[in-house]
Design an enzyme around this catalytic site. Structure first.
Site, mmCIF file in Angstrom:
data_model
loop_
_atom_site.group_PDB
_atom_site.id
_atom_site.type_symbol
_atom_site.label_atom_id
_atom_site.label_comp_id
_atom_site.label_asym_id
_atom_site.label_seq_id
_atom_site.Cartn_x
_atom_site.Cartn_y
_atom_site.Cartn_z
ATOM 1 N N ARG A 187 0.917 -1.161 -0.086
ATOM 2 C CA ARG A 187 0.169 0.115 0.169
ATOM 3 C C ARG A 187 1.106 1.351 -0.023
ATOM 4 N NH1 ARG A 187 -0.638 2.310 4.778
ATOM 5 N NH2 ARG A 187 0.314 1.613 6.448
ATOM 6 N N ARG A 212 -2.667 10.616 2.417
ATOM 7 C CA ARG A 212 -3.326 11.363 3.517
ATOM 8 C C ARG A 212 -4.021 12.598 2.719
ATOM 9 N NH1 ARG A 212 1.199 11.720 8.175
ATOM 10 N NH2 ARG A 212 1.591 9.546 8.143
ATOM 11 N N ARG A 228 20.876 -5.024 0.630
ATOM 12 C CA ARG A 228 21.300 -3.663 0.061
ATOM 13 C C ARG A 228 22.370 -3.049 1.037
ATOM 14 N NH1 ARG A 228 21.779 -2.309 -4.783
ATOM 15 N NH2 ARG A 228 20.666 -0.215 -4.629
ATOM 16 N N ARG A 247 18.955 10.790 -0.833
ATOM 17 C CA ARG A 247 18.623 11.770 0.530
ATOM 18 C C ARG A 247 19.786 12.621 1.083
ATOM 19 N NH1 ARG A 247 15.780 8.762 5.651
ATOM 20 N NH2 ARG A 247 17.540 7.343 6.045
ATOM 21 N N GLU A 274 23.345 10.312 1.027
ATOM 22 C CA GLU A 274 23.115 8.689 1.208
ATOM 23 C C GLU A 274 23.141 8.002 -0.198
ATOM 24 O OE1 GLU A 274 19.868 6.243 3.579
ATOM 25 O OE2 GLU A 274 20.747 7.833 4.753
ATOM 26 N N TYR A 295 13.796 -6.288 8.026
ATOM 27 C CA TYR A 295 13.825 -4.837 8.350
ATOM 28 C C TYR A 295 13.068 -4.577 9.807
ATOM 29 C CZ TYR A 295 14.018 0.188 8.377
ATOM 30 O OH TYR A 295 14.291 1.238 8.534
ATOM 31 N N ASP A 334 11.938 -1.424 12.643
ATOM 32 C CA ASP A 334 11.933 -0.215 13.132
ATOM 33 C C ASP A 334 12.725 -0.259 14.770
ATOM 34 O OD1 ASP A 334 11.094 1.383 11.034
ATOM 35 O OD2 ASP A 334 9.215 1.155 11.602
#
Length: 372
Positions: free
Chosen positions: A171, A175, A248, A279, A299, A347, A349
């Site tokens: 998804r 917003r 990666r 970025r 980066e 991955y 957080d």
């Protein structure tokens, strides 16, 4: 056996486990192959600016228990992640919100924005997306995809969006409010004094050895500890016997500049594929800094090969299938706990890393009934 636990990796998972084990009277040795603790959340002071050496880390969570837990070790500021994206000469707010749509199309209301996106989706006639490009187009339409997703994603993965599987993007959050807060989590911020200070507090009173390779150490001292907590690459632990998992990698270029404010925001994404970095981070803005200089980091995503630093697991079908085979081997290792993003090949957080480490602690010390 000199130690109860040999903890391989002084990042967040290993440090939380070491802190909790030490609290329970267990003798721990924490090692790390790098020359410092804190893993990828390592921050260092450069002229009174806390620099995130391995990319931006913004703590955010919806879990009050995890928020309370990490606040034992730091005071967090009120930083809210509100990235900006640059596409050619255009600037857009992220996440995709009414500020983005207003700038892109001149619309003023959610109804207008929804109609614009839907009209683009309808013109594409994509019923079953065959790749990531078609999946993204079917979710956000042409303009948002072309300007803000395509180039950035291709840089991140090192291949065309048409070559990437559709399931990578399940998804894309749209917003229809003028809210630039990237995360939905109620708890968010940056620790005052940097992340390294958190890990230092966790490892207080615990023996730590940096610049130490686990495989060399264990060859010399195979009976060093009763149990091992391994947060390195799971396939490396098993000597790649089933094949190599893919990752990666990232490369960072950091500059200390003699100017007060370089880009006006902590995180600015560059979404054109022709620009090689994804970025630029301006570190002082994480702490609302007023210093007379600034530190920026570009980066660059890169292919991973043995010897380079693995940052992101590539959780496609091939790699996930291979990981499950390694996981089956791991479950047969009676005195080894595998954890973290490399040990569990996913991955995470930061809040999820802490939760996973506390869960491992809970399982390990359940007989003690002192978790919490």
């Amino acid at each position: 056996m000199l130690y109860d636990y040999l903890i391989v990796g002084a990042g967040l998972f290993g440090s939380v486990f070491a802190y909790e084990a030490n609290k329970r009277g267990k003798r721990c040795l924490v090692i790390d192959k790098r020359d410092h603790i804190a893993g990828n959340i390592y921050t260092e002071d450069v002229g009174d600016i806390q620099v995130h050496r391995y990319g931006a880390h913004i703590f955010h969570t919806s879990n009050k228990e995890i928020w309370d837990y990490v606040n034992q070790f730091a005071t967090f500021n009120h930083y809210i992640n509100s990235p900006v994206a640059v596409y050619k000469e255009e600037l857009y707010n992220l996440p995709f919100n009414m500020n983005t749509f207003s700038k892109m199309w001149g619309v003023h209301t959610p109804k207008e924005a929804k109609a614009k996106i839907q009209s683009q989706i309808d013109q594409l006639n994509i019923s079953t997306p065959k790749n990531l490009e078609e999946q993204a187009l079917s979710l956000v339409g042409t303009d948002v995809y072309e300007k803000l997703i395509k180039g950035y994603t291709e840089k991140q993965w090192g291949r065309d969006c048409t070559e990437l599987p559709a399931f990578i993007i399940k998804r894309l959050p749209l917003r229809f409010t003028f809210d630039n807060n990237y995360f939905n989590d109620p708890y968010q911020g940056i620790p005052k004094g940097g992340y390294t200070a958190i890990i230092e507090k966790m490892l207080e009173g615990i023996e730590v050895q940096t610049s130490t390779d686990y495989f060399e150490l264990i060859k010399e001292k195979p009976a060093l500890a009763k149990k091992i907590v391994f947060t390195g690459m799971i396939d490396e632990y098993f000597a790649y016997q089933l094949g190599e998992l893919q990752y990666r990698s990232l490369r960072f270029e950091t500059e200390d500049l003699p100017e007060e404010n370089y880009q006006g925001n902590a995180v600015v994404n560059y979404t054109q594929r022709e620009i090689p970095y994804t970025r630029i981070i301006e570190h002082k803005h994480f702490d609302f800094g007023k210093q007379d200089h600034t530190v920026i980091t570009r980066e660059y995503p890169s292919e991973w090969e043995k010897g380079s630093e693995p940052y992101y697991p590539i959780n496609d079908e091939r790699n996930n299938t291979l990981y499950e085979k390694y996981h089956a081997l791991a479950q047969k290792e009676q005195n080894v706990i595998f954890g973290g993003r490399l040990g569990q090949y996913r991955y995470y957080d930061m809040d999820k890393v802490i939760a996973a480490a506390l869960e491992a602690v809970k399982e390990e010390f359940s007989e003690d009934h002192v978790f919490g």
